[in-house]
Design an enzyme around this catalytic site. Structure first.
Site, PDB file in Angstrom:
ATOM      1  N   SER A 151       6.037  -3.207  -2.889  1.00 23.50           N
ATOM      2  CA  SER A 151       5.687  -4.645  -2.559  1.00 23.50           C
ATOM      3  C   SER A 151       6.611  -5.383  -1.388  1.00 23.50           C
ATOM      4  O   SER A 151       6.617  -5.117  -0.439  1.00 23.50           O
ATOM      5  CB  SER A 151       5.573  -5.513  -3.955  1.00 23.50           C
ATOM      6  OG  SER A 151       4.822  -6.674  -3.772  1.00 23.50           O
ATOM      7  N   ASP A 294       2.396 -10.628   1.757  1.00 22.20           N
ATOM      8  CA  ASP A 294       3.579  -9.705   1.623  1.00 22.20           C
ATOM      9  C   ASP A 294       3.350  -8.473   2.042  1.00 22.20           C
ATOM     10  O   ASP A 294       2.105  -8.259   2.353  1.00 22.20           O
ATOM     11  CB  ASP A 294       4.290  -9.933   0.005  1.00 22.20           C
ATOM     12  CG  ASP A 294       3.282  -9.120  -0.905  1.00 22.20           C
ATOM     13  OD1 ASP A 294       2.160  -8.832  -0.761  1.00 22.20           O
ATOM     14  OD2 ASP A 294       3.641  -8.831  -1.863  1.00 22.20           O
ATOM     15  N   ASP A 296       2.590  -5.126   0.971  1.00 25.65           N
ATOM     16  CA  ASP A 296       1.370  -4.593   0.633  1.00 25.65           C
ATOM     17  C   ASP A 296       0.098  -5.634   0.388  1.00 25.65           C
ATOM     18  O   ASP A 296      -0.887  -5.027  -0.407  1.00 25.65           O
ATOM     19  CB  ASP A 296       1.880  -3.985  -0.820  1.00 25.65           C
ATOM     20  CG  ASP A 296       1.857  -4.737  -1.916  1.00 25.65           C
ATOM     21  OD1 ASP A 296       2.471  -5.985  -1.995  1.00 25.65           O
ATOM     22  OD2 ASP A 296       1.545  -4.389  -3.305  1.00 25.65           O
ATOM     23  N   ASP A 298      -0.718  -8.082  -1.789  1.00 24.81           N
ATOM     24  CA  ASP A 298      -1.339  -8.351  -2.764  1.00 24.81           C
ATOM     25  C   ASP A 298      -0.774  -9.734  -3.225  1.00 24.81           C
ATOM     26  O   ASP A 298      -1.490 -10.532  -4.066  1.00 24.81           O
ATOM     27  CB  ASP A 298      -0.865  -7.342  -4.372  1.00 24.81           C
ATOM     28  CG  ASP A 298       0.707  -7.335  -4.473  1.00 24.81           C
ATOM     29  OD1 ASP A 298       1.346  -8.052  -3.664  1.00 24.81           O
ATOM     30  OD2 ASP A 298       1.072  -6.960  -5.491  1.00 24.81           O
TER      31      ASP A 298
END
Length: 550
Positions: A151, A294, A296, A298
């Protein structure tokens, strides 16, 4: 959550454990890393004195050799443990981001799962986490999903997130069962490995779903977007095009995936300075809106122009705006809106005004997705850390955070407001006048010794403060005790006189004690003065808590 667990390894065993690890490690780089430090007791202890613990967040940690690092052996053991908890022949979808090692870890996972008799499928290229989560829940024969990502962690980290067949992250006891199965795994060089699994070439399934969200009709909005060197750009641009929005202007310095994140100190849009390039470009282009994902994709951050310059909205502010937008565009008293115990209490008031069901959950989207009952239709969930899951009358699109779906919903919301001659700041003011000004803030206390967090929580339980910043502590909820239908968690909630609240809990991923503050003020007259008063009262609470926790 994931974390680190002591192995009880004696110092004189470290070299033997390192040599045993090297003998099974398929990666020449981590073998060479260990070979170079065999006589360095401190370096070996950092890698072998404890291990990454598999929890509800899967695994997450620094890349390197040994059980306390993310590497091919750690990943293969995790895959073998997961395989032991899945039905034979089940289909498992595997995605990965653009971080160092992610593609290799995805391939190792597929090889182990295939060798264990499961049917892995791997995305051909890096994908956003919500794409993997959506895919996992869509097909009846999919028994689990794996996303290789850290992440918004620093560049040297990677991670391993597990989704169950419902497309949501695992919760207890699944984490403990998988962890126990990992403990039972032997040498990874003795695991049977498969090959030749199918691959997915794109994100069309997700794009078809997200671009069809029925959340407003206007599309006249100019946006500057940054994927923060992550994997969100191509999917977000395709989603905006399919949904009929003008193409956002992408920050060129942060457009391409780059695992070293060269333009930011920390690849998290919440961090100071992370949005500087996007804000400068938005100012130059006279844009209506800045949206950031961000790495990734999500999470979703939002910034808007104001009379005093660009202003980044808080997660709670975006959560309140999106909630009202979703509820205005959906129908039915079975609708459910969910947030966490550390997020603003505003969502409760919004849900009541729209006559829909409301629930609170523990921190984390894995809990948001478990809230409510079988007759509830979840249409919106959010947490203050920039995580949102949006839906329409069909329910939410993704059973996890979805930074791309949230970006589309924010764009639709802002376009509708622009059509009416208003801005997101105007909508925030309208909510404050209608529901009261719900002002929130945080205080994080970082420590070098985790025992200090345990001691602080024990001290607060044994001798809680009678007042904070002149506000009487009217009640205390020990969240470690069962209550309110929530699973026990290590946290304390203080309800203060004058409609204020403080929640204190240890961070699940960092050596921090985190405090979440909220003050609710009625708005009568000047909204600017009300916001200034709320900011002052939050600062007084922060100062009082700092003293209590020192």
């Amino acid at each position: 959550m994931s974390g680190t667990r002591a192995n009880g390894t004696r110092a004189n065993d470290l070299r033997a454990r390192a040599e045993e690890w090297m003998a099974q490690d398929p990666d020449p780089e981590t073998r060479a890393e260990l070979q170079a430090i065999l006589d360095d007791r401190e370096a070996l202890s950092a890698r072998f004195g404890s291990r990454l613990e598999f929890g509800t967040a899967g695994l997450r940690g620094e890349l390197g050799a040994g059980p306390n690092r993310m590497n091919r052996v750690t990943v293969m053991r995790a895959a073998a443990g997961l395989a032991a908890r899945l039905p034979a022949g089940g289909r498992v979808i595997i995605g990965f981001d653009a971080r160092h090692g992610s593609r290799r870890f995805a391939g190792d996972t597929a090889a182990v799962l295939s060798g264990a008799g499961l049917r892995p499928e791997v995305f051909a290229d890096p994908v956003p986490t919500p794409v993997l989560a959506h895919f996992t829940r869509t097909f009846d024969d999919v028994v689990a999903g794996v996303m290789v990502t850290a992440s918004h962690n620093p560049p040297r980290d990677n991670g391993y997130k597990v989704y169950w067949s419902d497309g949501a992250q695992i919760v207890p006891p699944q984490d403990a069962e998988i962890s126990a199965a990992i403990d039972a795994v032997g040498r990874v060089d003795e695991l049977p490995l498969g090959s030749g699994w199918p691959v997915h070439a794109g994100a069309d399934l997700y794009l078809d779903a997200v671009s069809s969200l029925r959340l407003g009709g206007d599309r006249d909005i100019s946006i500057v977007y940054t994927p923060m060197h992550g994997v969100g750009r191509d999917v977000l641009l395709a989603a905006f095009e399919r949904a009929g929005f003008p193409a956002p202007v992408v920050v060129p310095e942060q457009a391409d995936p780059d695992p070293d994140f060269p333009t930011v100190a920390f690849p998290n849009p919440e961090e100071p300075g992370a949005l500087d390039l996007a804000l400068a470009l938005a100012e130059d282009r006279n844009a209506d809106l800045v949206i950031a994902n961000d790495p990734d994709a999500d999470r979703c951050a939002v910034a808007v122009p104001s009379p005093s310059g660009w202003r980044t909205l808080t997660g709670d502010e975006v959560g309140g705006l999106l909630a009202e937008h979703v509820l205005r565009h959906t129908t039915g008293e079975d609708r459910l809106a969910v947030t966490t115990i550390v997020s603003s209490s505003l969502l409760r008031s919004i849900a009541a005004a729209h006559r829909v069901r409301f629930a609170e959950s523990l921190t984390g989207f894995k809990w948001i997705m478990k809230a409510g009952g079988p007759s509830d239709r979840l249409v919106f969930g959010y947490e203050e850390a920039l995580g949102y899951s949006v839906g329409d009358d069909r329910g939410v699109l993704v059973n996890d955070k979805d930074g791309i779906g949230a970006a589309l919903a924010v764009a639709a919301l802002a376009a509708d407001a622009k059509r009416d001659g208003r801005t997101l700041l105007d909508l925030l003011d309208e909510q404050a006048r209608k529901y009261g000004l719900h002002a929130t803030s945080q205080l994080s206390v970082r420590v070098d010794d985790l025992s200090l967090i345990t001691a602080a929580m024990s001290r607060l339980r044994a001798a809680p403060p009678a007042e904070l910043a002149g506000r009487t502590v009217e009640s205390i909820d020990d969240l470690a005790q069962p209550g309110d239908g929530l699973p026990p968690t290590n946290g304390l909630r203080f309800r203060l006189a004058g409609d204020a609240r403080v929640v204190i809990r240890p961070s699940g991923t960092e050596p921090k004690l985190k405090c979440y503050l909220e003050v609710v003020l009625p708005v009568e007259g000047d909204i600017v003065k009300a916001r200034a008063r709320a900011a002052a009262e939050l600062e007084a609470l922060r100062a009082a808590l700092s003293t209590v926790l020192s």
